[in-house]
Design an enzyme around this catalytic site. Structure first.
Site, mmCIF file in Angstrom:
data_model
loop_
_atom_site.group_PDB
_atom_site.id
_atom_site.type_symbol
_atom_site.label_atom_id
_atom_site.label_comp_id
_atom_site.label_asym_id
_atom_site.label_seq_id
_atom_site.Cartn_x
_atom_site.Cartn_y
_atom_site.Cartn_z
ATOM 1 N N ASN A 16 -2.728 0.591 -4.882
ATOM 2 C CA ASN A 16 -1.521 1.806 -4.686
ATOM 3 C C ASN A 16 -1.591 2.039 -6.488
ATOM 4 O O ASN A 16 -2.073 1.404 -7.158
ATOM 5 C CB ASN A 16 -0.142 1.253 -4.471
ATOM 6 C CG ASN A 16 0.383 0.076 -4.943
ATOM 7 O OD1 ASN A 16 0.224 -0.056 -6.282
ATOM 8 N ND2 ASN A 16 1.061 -0.657 -4.244
ATOM 9 N N ASP A 67 -1.152 -1.659 4.755
ATOM 10 C CA ASP A 67 -1.891 -2.141 5.751
ATOM 11 C C ASP A 67 -2.592 -1.299 6.506
ATOM 12 O O ASP A 67 -3.714 -1.113 7.225
ATOM 13 C CB ASP A 67 -0.972 -3.143 6.493
ATOM 14 C CG ASP A 67 -0.395 -4.510 5.855
ATOM 15 O OD1 ASP A 67 -1.229 -4.671 4.625
ATOM 16 O OD2 ASP A 67 0.411 -4.915 6.015
#
Length: 475
Positions: free
Chosen positions: A195, A264
């Site tokens: 991220n 995820d």
């Protein structure tokens, strides 16, 4: 980019990493404790969900993939609960169970959908013999199309380089959800999905799009990666590869309730799409769409193929193209969730002419989605004789899919589409010609389901046989 769903059920996904159990205690709060200035929650509902690498495997299984999960747990009640959760969603688990460690468990206390407290039960597996898990990886690799390494820094992946080396030697792509700033251990992986915070922790603060791409390319080259996918929250995600322009995908979320587990969902959708045959660009687009769905849910959640199809196939879009039967069923389910009327017709459509175009345009006006089922080459030969079809199945379907009136095109190998119609059960079945409705293949199945069967007229003076005859005479 026009995207259709792949056949996820063909994908074999191996997930290795830090498995966890997420527990949620839900209840109302109406007073402050007399013992301390904290709210009192009256627990009315207890929920358990797979977390960490287990949530990654769960997401792949929710899409329809054959998922295998490897990781470390304790020999405790939480491990049993986690294994039971995974068995219920048909994820094959092969855990290394260790007596001296607890299964990583995160307990969240919520009231009115707001998280008040989180309790962590864990002890990192840093001193565990890495060969215990490596042996299971080596056994699973020959039966896998892709491997995901889900790294939460809890110790299950304390020998990442060996795992990457074994998988790449076997020709299996490795996708990594990284943790920490030591990206050296991920050298040689196919793709990393950091991220923005994780990315900047490694490369420093990024001030522009150009700097993001430049620093991303440096990581790709330095660590011998094939690609880097930076997830950027409300700014979408950016795919960076050497020798190709970057691909930026804007965020798809309409409302954000909870980002728990969104990473995820991204890596699982990406990996499962690749394993099912999608290109990297297409897989990233699907992952981006899935992320937009999952952040609209509370807690670690999954995305189903129907939800994904519903997000892809919006009311304004059309012409999604050629599909398999499995893909078509998902698209039809999504259409029905939107309250759309599904129309279906069929034919050989060997040489597409004005009569066909007019007929399909009229059929498309009768509903919101038009399915065209097309006879395969073998089916056409049985019906029309030697020398037919003039155009093979793939070309006939490609031309039909390009028509504005047509949404989905699907092949069938039988002489009639009765079996396919019975599987799809359209709201309206149409056929051109001089038939009576009850003579049309699929009539009984459609009407028994509450649908309608209708006969449409063909445009006079248009015939594939006449066109072929004219060409031969003039040739």
């Amino acid at each position: 980019m026009k995207i259709t769903l792949p056949e996820f059920e063909k994908a074999r996904v191996l997930v290795v990493g830090d498995v966890m159990l997420d527990r949620y205690w839900h209840g109302p709060t109406g007073r402050i404790s007399p013992e301390a200035p904290v709210p009192v929650v009256k627990v009315e509902h207890i929920e358990e969900r797979p977390g960490g690498a287990a949530n990654v495997a769960l997401n792949s299984a929710a899409l329809g993939a054959h998922a295998v999960l490897l990781g470390l747990t304790g020999q405790d009640e939480a491990a049993d609960a986690l294994a039971g959760q995974m068995a219920g969603v048909k994820v094959a688990c092969d855990f290394v169970r260790l007596a001296d460690y607890p299964t990583i468990t995160k307990l969240r206390v919520l009231s009115r959908n707001q998280q008040l407290l989180r309790l962590d039960f864990e002890e990192a597996f840093h001193d565990v013999d890495s060969t215990l898990l490596m042996g299971k990886v080596e056994q699973a690799l020959p039966h896998s199309d892709v491997m995901i390494l889900s790294d939460y820094g809890k110790g299950a992946l304390n020998d990442v380089p060996s795992m990457i080396q074994r998988a790449r030697a076997a020709g299996i792509p490795v996708l990594v959800d990284p943790k920490g700033t030591d990206f050296e251990k991920y050298r040689g992986a196919t793709l990393l999905t950091p991220n923005m915070s994780e990315f900047e922790a490694v490369v420093g603060k990024v001030k522009s799009e150009e700097e993001l791409v430049a620093k991303g390319l440096e990581l790709v080259k330095r660590f011998e990666l094939e690609a880097l996918l930076v997830t950027r929250s409300e700014n979408g995600m950016t795919l960076i590869r050497e020798g190709q322009p970057e691909l930026h995908l804007p965020a798809q979320a309409h409302e954000v309730y909870d980002v728990t587990g969104a990473g995820d969902t991204v890596i699982s959708t990406l990996a499962t799409s690749l394993a099912a045959g999608k290109s990297l660009d297409e897989a990233c687009a699907l992952a981006n769409t899935a992320a937009g769905i999952v952040v609209g849910k509370l807690g670690t959640s999954t995305v189903s193929p129907v939800e994904l199809a519903n997000a892809l196939y919006t009311e304004q879009e059309t012409g999604f193209g050629v599909m398999s039967e499995a893909q078509l069923k998902i698209a039809v389910q999504a259409a029905r969730l939107r309250g759309e009327k599904v129309v279906m017709t069929n034919g050989c459509f060997d040489i597409l002419h004005a009569g066909h175009v007019s007929y399909l345009a009229n059929a498309g006006k009768l509903g919101d989605r038009l399915i065209v089922a097309v006879n395969t080459d073998e089916s056409v030969r049985r019906l029309k004789g030697p020398g037919r079809p003039v155009n093979p199945t793939e070309r006939r379907m490609a031309v039909l899919a390009a028509l504005g009136a047509v949404d989905w095109v699907v092949p069938f190998a039988e002489d009639t589409p009765q079996r396919l119609i019975a599987e799809v059960l359209p709201d309206l079945l149409v056929k051109g010609g001089d038939y009576k409705p009850e003579e049309i293949a699929g009539y009984a199945e459609v009407t028994a389901n509450g649908g309608e069967v209708r006969v449409l007229n063909f445009e006079d003076g248009c015939s594939t046989s006449d066109i072929i005859k004219t060409i031969r005479e003039r040739g």
